[in-house]
Design a protein around this motif. Structure first.
Motif, PDB file in Angstrom:
ATOM      1  N   ALA A  97      40.723  62.680  19.436  1.00 59.75           N
ATOM      2  CA  ALA A  97      39.762  61.288  19.292  1.00 59.75           C
ATOM      3  C   ALA A  97      40.619  60.244  18.565  1.00 59.75           C
ATOM      4  O   ALA A  97      40.389  59.193  18.531  1.00 59.75           O
ATOM      5  N   LYS A 101      40.063  56.177  17.902  1.00 55.74           N
ATOM      6  CA  LYS A 101      39.389  55.684  16.783  1.00 55.74           C
ATOM      7  C   LYS A 101      40.147  54.539  16.113  1.00 55.74           C
ATOM      8  O   LYS A 101      39.385  53.468  15.696  1.00 55.74           O
ATOM      9  N   GLU A 105      37.285  52.292  19.238  1.00 52.21           N
ATOM     10  CA  GLU A 105      36.257  52.591  20.427  1.00 52.21           C
ATOM     11  C   GLU A 105      34.965  52.912  19.800  1.00 52.21           C
ATOM     12  O   GLU A 105      34.916  53.438  18.860  1.00 52.21           O
ATOM     13  N   ASP A 106      34.058  52.930  20.708  1.00 49.72           N
ATOM     14  CA  ASP A 106      32.418  53.207  20.466  1.00 49.72           C
ATOM     15  C   ASP A 106      32.417  54.720  20.263  1.00 49.72           C
ATOM     16  O   ASP A 106      33.078  55.293  21.047  1.00 49.72           O
ATOM     17  N   LYS A 107      31.702  55.249  19.300  1.00 47.09           N
ATOM     18  CA  LYS A 107      31.383  56.631  19.104  1.00 47.09           C
ATOM     19  C   LYS A 107      31.178  57.446  20.384  1.00 47.09           C
ATOM     20  O   LYS A 107      31.481  58.332  20.864  1.00 47.09           O
ATOM     21  N   ILE A 110      33.988  57.759  22.652  1.00 43.25           N
ATOM     22  CA  ILE A 110      35.110  58.600  22.146  1.00 43.25           C
ATOM     23  C   ILE A 110      34.464  59.908  22.438  1.00 43.25           C
ATOM     24  O   ILE A 110      35.258  60.773  23.087  1.00 43.25           O
ATOM     25  N   ASP A 111      33.317  60.325  22.272  1.00 45.81           N
ATOM     26  CA  ASP A 111      32.474  61.477  22.262  1.00 45.81           C
ATOM     27  C   ASP A 111      32.841  61.969  23.870  1.00 45.81           C
ATOM     28  O   ASP A 111      33.227  62.955  24.246  1.00 45.81           O
TER      29      ASP A 111
END
Length: 332
Positions: A97, A101, A105-107, A110-111
């Protein structure tokens, strides 16, 4: 898209020219391998494409846009090195990730990207482990995952398997080839191992002293090498080169015959020889034979072919499989 074009690209360090002016086209989605001996300029050429080295002359274009003076971070290329360069204090998830990060980028994004990359690379069960808890092959997959999540225009691999043992190298070779099929993204791969080049590439670029000797598909280079250098570099064991009267008999300065294109007999044949070292590999045996008037020749035979050191054998090259070269080493 992921086409890359080099126009009259050259590189010098002071007075030393390591890459004379060259041109190269890499098509979108191709798996291209730069291969050659140590010091031939393959890694330098990769670093020029990545922007990690400045070109001394010429232009680099990615998808038709000139990037010669564009910083590496803005070229949308992802590089995977021989060294995994993982953060030891971070989990696999954190390592993959990290570039997202850094890009803010939005969490949720990313997930999803980390999860997708982990599935592709069979790392889902290892996301919460630290690098020290992984094998060498798994660590290299994490490094590749970190590149995948960036969704680059092209992947650049610089001898990524050099730190792995022989069995892991074979597995990772297959995994990277499969990954290319799944992602359909341009990949440039640097190696000195011609077996890796032959088994992985759509297109091979053979380099020698910074110059491109030949570009073509693996079978093209195997069947129709343009010169002695390519003929001797591509193929394992390497091609036999024969000079003198035998070559003159074929109107050439040198003839080349691959070990697998020589028929062996214990009773009759064109060249008479004495068996020296025999390398038994199971399915194949490589015989090193001293022949009368021809010199030392390597022949590849089936593993069941039974001869011993000192035995007399007869060799006959296959019709249509003799390569001819002129005094300058160019194929005739």
């Amino acid at each position: 898209m992921g086409s890359i074009r080099l126009e009259n690209v050259s590189k010098s360090f002071g007075e030393a020219t390591v890459i004379p002016s060259l041109d190269l086209d890499i098509e979108d989605g191709e798996f291209v391998v730069f291969v050659g001996p140590s010091g031939c300029g393959k890694s330098t050429l990769l670093r020029l494409i990545a922007g990690l080295e400045d070109v001394s002359g010429g232009r680099i274009l990615i998808d038709g846009n000139e990037v010669t003076d564009t910083p590496p971070a803005k070229r949308r290329l992802a590089m995977v090195f021989q060294s995994y360069a993982l953060y030891p204090h971070m989990s696999v998830r954190g390592n993959i990730a990290f570039p997202l990060k850094m890009a803010g980028e939005d969490k949720a994004v990313i997930d999803k990207k980390v999860g997708d990359a982990a599935r592709v690379l069979n790392l889902t069960d290892y996301l919460d482990r630290k690098p020290r808890q992984l094998s060498g092959g798994q660590r290299q997959r994490v490094a590749i995952g970190r590149a995948i999540v960036r969704e680059p225009t092209a992947f650049l691999f610089d001898e990524p398997l050099s730190n792995l043992d022989a069995a892991l190298r074979v597995n990772m070779r297959l995994e990277i080839s499969e990954l290319h099929q799944q992602l359909a993204t341009t990949m440039i791969y640097v190696t000195h191992d011609q077996v890796e080049a032959m088994t992985m590439a759509d297109k091979i670029v053979v380099l020698n002293a910074g110059r491109i000797e030949q570009v073509g598909s693996p079978l093209e280079l195997y069947r129709n090498p343009k010169n002695l250098f390519v003929a001797g570099f591509i193929g394992s064991p390497k091609m036999n080169f024969i000079n003198g009267a035998t070559a003159k008999g074929h109107d050439a300065a040198t003839i080349g015959v691959r070990p697998e294109h020589i028929a062996l007999s214990t009773s009759e044949g064109l060249w008479k020889g004495t068996v020296g070292v025999a390398e038994h590999l199971g399915s194949d045996t490589f015989l090193h034979i001293s022949t009368e008037g021809v010199g030392n020749v390597t022949a590849r035979v089936g593993g069941e072919f039974s001869v011993r050191h000192g035995d007399t054998v007869y060799l006959t090259p296959e019709d249509g499989k003799i390569h001819r070269f002129d005094a300058d080493g160019k194929a005739l």
